[in-house]
Design a protein around this motif. Structure first.
Motif, short mmCIF file in Angstrom:
data_model
loop_
_atom_site.label_atom_id
_atom_site.label_comp_id
_atom_site.label_asym_id
_atom_site.label_seq_id
_atom_site.Cartn_x
_atom_site.Cartn_y
_atom_site.Cartn_z
N UNK A 1 1.52 4.79 -18.80
CA UNK A 1 -0.04 5.25 -18.74
C UNK A 1 -0.79 4.11 -18.65
N UNK A 2 -0.72 3.12 -19.67
CA UNK A 2 -1.73 1.97 -19.91
C UNK A 2 -1.39 0.82 -18.56
N UNK A 3 -0.15 0.85 -18.26
CA UNK A 3 0.44 0.02 -17.06
C UNK A 3 -0.41 0.54 -15.80
N UNK B 1 14.33 9.06 -31.38
CA UNK B 1 14.30 9.05 -30.12
C UNK B 1 13.01 9.70 -29.51
N UNK B 2 12.31 10.59 -30.10
CA UNK B 2 11.06 10.77 -29.82
C UNK B 2 10.04 9.80 -29.72
N UNK B 3 10.10 9.18 -30.89
CA UNK B 3 8.89 7.95 -31.11
C UNK B 3 9.35 6.89 -29.79
N UNK B 4 10.48 6.64 -29.63
CA UNK B 4 10.59 5.70 -28.40
C UNK B 4 10.24 6.10 -27.12
N UNK B 5 10.46 7.32 -26.83
CA UNK B 5 9.92 8.22 -25.55
C UNK B 5 8.40 7.87 -25.53
N UNK B 6 7.63 8.42 -26.78
CA UNK B 6 6.07 8.51 -26.63
C UNK B 6 5.68 7.06 -26.48
N UNK B 7 6.42 6.03 -27.08
CA UNK B 7 6.00 4.64 -26.82
C UNK B 7 6.04 4.17 -25.61
N UNK B 8 7.08 4.50 -24.82
CA UNK B 8 7.34 4.14 -23.41
C UNK B 8 6.29 4.75 -22.42
N UNK B 9 6.21 6.22 -22.95
CA UNK B 9 5.01 6.87 -22.09
C UNK B 9 3.63 6.31 -22.38
N UNK B 10 3.16 5.95 -23.55
CA UNK B 10 1.83 5.31 -23.72
C UNK B 10 1.81 3.95 -22.59
N UNK C 1 0.91 -1.14 -0.03
CA UNK C 1 -0.03 0.12 -0.01
C UNK C 1 0.78 1.14 0.11
N UNK C 2 2.32 1.08 -0.09
CA UNK C 2 3.06 2.32 0.07
C UNK C 2 2.87 3.27 -1.24
N UNK C 3 2.53 4.38 -1.40
CA UNK C 3 2.33 5.04 -2.35
C UNK C 3 3.53 4.97 -3.62
N UNK C 4 3.08 4.90 -4.82
CA UNK C 4 4.47 4.45 -5.99
C UNK C 4 4.04 5.84 -6.87
N UNK C 5 5.03 6.74 -7.14
CA UNK C 5 4.81 7.57 -8.25
C UNK C 5 6.07 7.31 -9.17
N UNK C 6 5.45 6.92 -10.53
CA UNK C 6 5.88 6.55 -11.90
C UNK C 6 6.47 7.84 -12.71
N UNK C 7 7.64 8.22 -12.85
CA UNK C 7 7.70 9.38 -13.76
C UNK C 7 8.40 9.08 -15.17
N UNK C 8 7.89 9.46 -16.24
CA UNK C 8 8.42 9.18 -17.43
C UNK C 8 9.46 10.11 -17.88
N UNK D 1 3.66 10.59 -13.55
CA UNK D 1 3.71 11.96 -13.89
C UNK D 1 4.50 12.03 -15.32
N UNK D 2 3.81 12.86 -16.10
CA UNK D 2 4.43 12.93 -17.26
C UNK D 2 5.72 13.73 -17.30
#
Length: 358
Positions: free
Chosen positions: A292-294, A280-289, A260-267, A309-310
């Motif tokens: 968010x889905x996870x 590079x941009x495409x890779x970052x956007x794919x991982x960001x998506x 139950x400990x809060x987790x903050x995930x930062x892209x 956090x974006x």
């Protein structure tokens, strides 16, 4: 323990290993008494690169109160400075803050020659003797074998103010988490956050080696009384597919101990080369998506203590102007990151650990 030094520049030298000084930022210090960010002998396998980087003292802090008119440090490093894109003061230096919780102000930075392995330097000098609270930040990118605090003869020393809570904020990540490339230790984003929240912060950033191994989640989970876990290692992910494998496993491993400990995930923050290297941009956007889905999937499955956090917004509208090399933030970049992360962290930890404010 203290050592008297009689001479023209007389000082009484204290080891912060003894009270009333308090050392924080090292998760195993209370049992091992060494300036190291992981156990001396971990009970799980860690790669040699991570083992070496654990000796860097990023996030280590020494706190105390004294009426000494001056404060100096003696430092014995494991090696001298060698980085081309980070000042020696950030890599190997110590800086000082005075004022106390909610009122910290920079008061001095150690002076030494680039490449020095041992140095002695004044970090605070005032003409008046009054009780002051001190916070010393240890080197970001080098190990410390010994450090001593020098005060004027006759000065008194007292314990620092107690933290608002015994809970700790743990931050796992990359070279940026470790503090590359702040000009001095106090300007890494975890250290800036620690001055805005009167809590202990544990920095588990490993330059080039924050790859999300489940063993590192096991070790992070051994740190007692976590207020929050911040995960910020996308920048070292070996491609999107590798990240898809390591991130869920890292979270799952930590959740087995702290459900139950809060987790903050930062892209990842934006890189300067994204404007002319579309891959590079495409890779970052794919991982960001994916991130968010996870988070959405885990939340729908019942985990209500996850926050995304974006990172693309952390450096503002001109991210390349807030980095040294298009990747690693400057002091400006770290302050921008902190300004955007602070309200998120305040909302996440809520009443579980009170905050001191700026």
């Amino acid at each position: 323990m203290k050592i008297e030094n009689h001479g023209a520049d007389e000082r009484i030298w204290y080891s912060p290993q003894r009270g009333p000084f308090q050392v924080s930022g090292f998760g195993w210090f209370h049992t091992e008494r060494i300036y190291r960010r992981l156990p001396a002998v971990p009970d799980v396998y860690i790669r040699p690169e991570v083992d070496a980087l654990a000796n860097c003292t990023s996030g280590g802090q020494i706190r105390f109160r004294t009426n000494s008119r001056s404060v100096s440090v003696r430092v014995c490093l494991t090696a001298g400075s060698s980085m081309y894109h980070m000042p020696p003061t950030g890599e190997c230096g110590v800086d000082a803050y005075i004022g106390g919780p909610g009122h910290w102000r920079h008061a001095g930075t150690a002076r030494f020659q680039a490449g020095q392995v041992e140095y002695e330097s004044s970090i605070f000098d005032s003409g008046t003797s009054e009780a002051r609270s001190f916070l010393l930040n240890m080197p970001l990118y080098q190990g410390v074998e010994e450090i001593w605090i020098g005060l004027e003869p006759g000065a008194e020393v007292w314990a620092p103010e107690s933290y608002d809570s015994s809970k700790k904020v743990i931050v796992y990540g990359t070279s940026i988490t470790q503090g590359g490339c702040a000009s001095r230790p106090g300007m890494s984003y975890t250290n800036i956050l620690s001055r805005r929240f009167h809590l202990e912060f544990i920095n588990l950033g490993f330059s080039g080696n924050g790859k999300g191994e489940s063993e590192l989640a096991v070790l992070a989970a051994q740190i007692s009384e976590p207020a929050c876990l911040i995960i910020d290692y996308e920048g070292n992910a070996e491609g999107t597919e590798s990240y898809r494998q390591t991130l869920p496993r890292y979270i799952e491993t930590y959740r087995k101990v702290h459900p139950e400990v809060p987790i903050i995930l930062i892209s990842r923050i934006r890189h300067g080369a994204e404007s002319f290297k579309p891959e590079i941009l495409e890779g970052r956007l794919a991982r960001k998506k994916f991130q968010m889905e996870l988070i959405r999937e885990l939340t729908e499955a019942g985990d209500q203590n996850l926050t995304f956090v974006d990172g693309s917004d952390l450096l503002g509208d001109d991210p390349e102007e807030a980095t040294v090399d298009g990747v690693h933030p400057t002091d400006l970049g770290f302050k921008l990151m902190t300004d955007r992360l602070e309200p998120v962290l305040r909302q996440v930890i809520g009443d579980s650990a009170s905050a001191a404010g700026r």
